[in-house]
Write a protein that holds these residues in place. Structure first.
Motif, PDB file in Angstrom:
ATOM      1  N   LYS A   2     110.868  71.420  63.394  1.00 46.94           N
ATOM      2  CA  LYS A   2     110.017  72.082  64.380  1.00 46.94           C
ATOM      3  C   LYS A   2     110.900  72.970  65.262  1.00 46.94           C
ATOM      4  O   LYS A   2     111.896  72.522  65.816  1.00 46.94           O
ATOM      5  N   LYS A  23     105.814  78.573  71.893  1.00 47.80           N
ATOM      6  CA  LYS A  23     105.213  78.616  70.576  1.00 47.80           C
ATOM      7  C   LYS A  23     106.025  77.663  69.716  1.00 47.80           C
ATOM      8  O   LYS A  23     107.256  77.758  69.662  1.00 47.80           O
ATOM      9  N   TYR A  25     106.705  76.094  66.016  1.00 48.47           N
ATOM     10  CA  TYR A  25     106.573  76.403  64.599  1.00 48.47           C
ATOM     11  C   TYR A  25     106.978  75.179  63.785  1.00 48.47           C
ATOM     12  O   TYR A  25     108.045  74.609  64.013  1.00 48.47           O
ATOM     13  N   ALA A  27     108.125  74.005  60.105  1.00 48.59           N
ATOM     14  CA  ALA A  27     108.710  74.650  58.928  1.00 48.59           C
ATOM     15  C   ALA A  27     109.080  73.608  57.881  1.00 48.59           C
ATOM     16  O   ALA A  27     109.526  72.510  58.219  1.00 48.59           O
ATOM     17  N   ILE A  32     107.677  78.951  57.409  1.00 51.65           N
ATOM     18  CA  ILE A  32     106.768  78.465  58.455  1.00 51.65           C
ATOM     19  C   ILE A  32     105.483  77.978  57.806  1.00 51.65           C
ATOM     20  O   ILE A  32     104.857  78.699  57.027  1.00 51.65           O
ATOM     21  N   ALA A  35     101.892  76.954  63.205  1.00 50.71           N
ATOM     22  CA  ALA A  35     102.353  77.400  64.517  1.00 50.71           C
ATOM     23  C   ALA A  35     101.242  77.174  65.535  1.00 50.71           C
ATOM     24  O   ALA A  35     100.064  77.277  65.205  1.00 50.71           O
ATOM     25  N   ASP A  89     107.579  85.495  66.545  1.00 45.98           N
ATOM     26  CA  ASP A  89     107.365  85.168  65.139  1.00 45.98           C
ATOM     27  C   ASP A  89     108.513  85.676  64.274  1.00 45.98           C
ATOM     28  O   ASP A  89     108.972  84.984  63.357  1.00 45.98           O
ATOM     29  N   ALA A  92     111.581  83.362  64.693  1.00 43.45           N
ATOM     30  CA  ALA A  92     111.454  82.106  63.945  1.00 43.45           C
ATOM     31  C   ALA A  92     111.698  82.340  62.458  1.00 43.45           C
ATOM     32  O   ALA A  92     112.422  81.570  61.808  1.00 43.45           O
TER      33      ALA A  92
END
Length: 136
Positions: A2, A23, A25, A27, A32, A35, A89, A92
């Motif tokens: 995470k 935020k 995420y 994974a 990903i 989210a 985004d 990440a």
């Protein structure tokens, strides 16, 4: 895994200790899979490390961050990559791809400056002491 990013209007929020939301995420296998944006409910500075632990975070990508928060994250076993700016985004995704450009020494020392500044945009980036090689 995470990943957490201090978040505001799609961007990496530049002052970790004042983050109103993150935020998060999820994974798996380098991509990903989920989210969500989560409010800190007014928690700030020292309480944010506990907030991240409670949310199962393994990695924090952020802009400016103070020394006390860095120590709290290290004690919690959360990997830190600082000095990140731009689209959350994209940051990440770049982290997962191993291509994230970060400042391993990013550190915000806002208490030494006037309040109200943006840690990701000026001299705080020159005040070094952050990621310490904990990232890729």
């Amino acid at each position: 895994m995470k990943i957490a990013i201090p978040y505001e209007n799609g961007q990496v929020f530049q002052h970790f200790g004042h983050s109103a939301q993150f935020k998060l995420y999820t994974a798996e296998e380098g991509r990903i899979t989920g989210a969500e944006v989560v409010s800190t409910d007014g928690q700030g500075h020292g309480a944010l490390a506990g907030f991240l632990v409670r949310n199962g975070v393994n990695v924090l990508l952020c802009g400016g961050i103070g020394g006390g928060a860095q120590m709290a994250l290290a004690q919690a076993g959360i990997r830190l990559c600082g000095g990140i700016t731009g689209d959350a985004d994209s940051a990440a995704a770049a982290y997962l791809a191993g291509t994230l450009v970060f400042d391993p020494n990013a550190r915000c020392t806002h208490h030494d400056h006037e309040e109200g500044h943006s840690c990701g945009s000026h001299a705080c980036q020159a005040d070094k002491g952050g990621c310490a090689g904990n990232c890729h």
